[in-house]
Design a protein around this motif. Structure first.
Motif, short mmCIF file in Angstrom:
data_model
loop_
_atom_site.label_atom_id
_atom_site.label_comp_id
_atom_site.label_asym_id
_atom_site.label_seq_id
_atom_site.Cartn_x
_atom_site.Cartn_y
_atom_site.Cartn_z
N SER A 1 0.98 -1.22 -0.09
CA SER A 1 0.00 -0.01 -0.04
C SER A 1 0.78 1.31 0.07
CB SER A 1 -0.83 0.00 1.15
OG SER A 1 -1.49 1.21 1.19
N ARG B 1 0.12 3.71 1.36
CA ARG B 1 0.03 4.53 2.63
C ARG B 1 0.98 3.69 3.91
NH1 ARG B 1 -6.08 6.04 3.59
NH2 ARG B 1 -6.53 3.62 3.74
N HIS C 1 -1.58 2.59 7.51
CA HIS C 1 -3.19 2.38 7.35
C HIS C 1 -3.30 0.76 7.63
CE1 HIS C 1 -3.30 6.39 6.31
NE2 HIS C 1 -4.37 6.50 6.63
N ASN C 2 -4.18 0.17 6.79
CA ASN C 2 -4.62 -1.04 7.18
C ASN C 2 -3.67 -2.12 6.87
OD1 ASN C 2 -7.53 -0.44 8.00
ND2 ASN C 2 -7.09 0.67 6.28
N THR C 3 -2.95 -1.88 5.55
CA THR C 3 -2.23 -3.07 5.05
C THR C 3 -0.94 -3.00 6.20
OG1 THR C 3 -3.07 -2.75 3.11
CG2 THR C 3 -1.19 -4.11 3.21
N PRO D 1 -3.28 -3.85 -0.65
CA PRO D 1 -4.59 -3.55 -0.60
C PRO D 1 -5.40 -4.16 -1.63
CG PRO D 1 -3.29 -1.62 -0.94
CD PRO D 1 -2.49 -2.71 -0.73
N VAL D 2 -6.44 -4.43 -1.65
CA VAL D 2 -7.19 -4.78 -3.09
C VAL D 2 -7.52 -3.33 -4.00
CG1 VAL D 2 -9.25 -5.58 -4.00
CG2 VAL D 2 -8.21 -6.82 -2.40
N TYR D 3 -7.01 -3.36 -5.21
CA TYR D 3 -7.14 -2.28 -6.03
C TYR D 3 -7.71 -2.80 -7.40
CZ TYR D 3 -4.19 1.43 -3.36
OH TYR D 3 -3.69 2.16 -2.64
N MET D 4 -9.03 -2.31 -7.42
CA MET D 4 -9.75 -2.52 -8.67
C MET D 4 -9.71 -4.34 -8.74
SD MET D 4 -9.99 0.42 -9.17
CE MET D 4 -10.92 0.99 -10.41
N ALA D 5 -10.15 -4.79 -7.58
CA ALA D 5 -10.44 -6.27 -7.51
C ALA D 5 -9.13 -7.24 -7.50
CB ALA D 5 -11.41 -6.68 -8.54
N THR E 1 -5.94 -6.55 2.24
CA THR E 1 -7.01 -5.85 2.91
C THR E 1 -7.75 -5.03 1.82
OG1 THR E 1 -5.94 -3.47 3.02
CG2 THR E 1 -5.33 -5.15 4.69
N GLY F 1 -11.73 -3.06 1.13
CA GLY F 1 -13.07 -2.24 1.57
C GLY F 1 -14.09 -3.10 1.77
N ASN F 2 -14.45 -3.79 0.72
CA ASN F 2 -15.72 -4.47 0.65
C ASN F 2 -15.60 -5.49 1.83
OD1 ASN F 2 -17.81 -6.67 -0.27
ND2 ASN F 2 -17.66 -5.62 -2.17
N PHE G 1 -13.97 -11.55 -3.68
CA PHE G 1 -12.57 -11.71 -4.55
C PHE G 1 -11.86 -13.08 -4.45
CE2 PHE G 1 -12.97 -7.21 -2.97
CZ PHE G 1 -13.59 -6.80 -4.26
N THR H 1 -12.42 -2.54 5.32
CA THR H 1 -11.96 -1.29 5.74
C THR H 1 -12.32 0.09 5.12
OG1 THR H 1 -10.45 -1.65 3.90
CG2 THR H 1 -9.73 -2.77 5.87
#
Ligand SMILES: Cc1cc2nc3c(=O)[nH]c(=O)nc-3n(C[C@H](O)[C@H](O)[C@H](O)COP(=O)(O)O)c2cc1C
Length: 190
Positions: free
Chosen positions: A9, A11, A14-16, A83-87, A126, A128-129, A135, A162
């Protein structure tokens, strides 16, 4: 024993990153040396496909992946978080994976190197869904892809939801992740 983390990520806090850090913390608790790399702080470009790594000693691209390659060469285990980006995994995670070509090549390649075969790996996603199965097909594929690259995939952690709640707000998740880290480090030591 050494366990390294790669946070794909952009970031850092953050979450990851938090999820990887819990796993590394668990590994530390059973005596592992740990180190985390944050993609957002590093200059790591895509593989150039030059095949220079097949001729000499490692990747010829002079960027921060050199430091990661060096650490990975010495590590017993890797925690790769994205992070999952665009699945899918983030672009940073894909670039990282492509750049592993300099160290780990699958057996279909004529220049297979034993060096990192069997390295232990924990994958962390990680998303958002809130729906973990959303996935799952991609996660299963990704796990098998890393197995094809001859990683010993020990665990795959999916942190969901998340968008509405930070990973760190999930009661008990810190403990679960620390246990994953402890198990990884103890397995790597044997
Ligand atoms: C460009 C982008 C694409 C995303 N795509 C998805 C997605 O397809 N599915 C999903 O569940 N979450 C998606 N998300 C949300 C992230 O996966 C989620 O917020 C993740 O936990 C972020 O990790 P971080 O806090 O470590 O940066 C996306 C976020 C961004 C910025």
């Amino acid at each position: 024993m050494k366990v390294i983390g790669f946070n794909a990520s952009p970031r850092k806090n953050h979450n990851t990153a938090w999820s990887i850090n819990q796993i590394l913390e668990g590994a530390t608790q059973v005596g592992a040396q740990t180190q985390i790399f944050h993609s957002g702080e590093l200059d790591i470009g895509p593989c150039k496909g030059c095949l220079g790594c097949t001729k000499g000693d490692g990747c010829v691209v002079a960027d921060d992946m050199r430091e990661v390659h060096a650490a990975l060469g010495l590590a017993d285990a890797l925690v790769l978080g994205s992070p999952v980006y665009m699945a899918q995994m983030s672009g940073q995670a894909k670039v990282f994976t492509d750049r592993l070509f300099a160290q780990i090549t699958p057996r279909f390649s004529p220049h297979f190197k034993e060096k990192n075969a069997g390295k232990k790996l924990v994958l962390v996603f990680t998303q958002g869904n809130p729906n973990q199965s959303k996935f799952q097909a991609y996660y299963d594929y990704t796990k098998s892809m890393f197995q094809m690259l001859e990683f010993d995939v020990r665990d795959m952690i999916i942190v969901t939801g998340t968008r509405s709640k930070q990973a760190s707000e999930n009661v008990g998740l810190d403990e679960i992740l620390r246990e994953v880290g402890k198990k990884l480090a103890l397995d790597a030591a044997n």
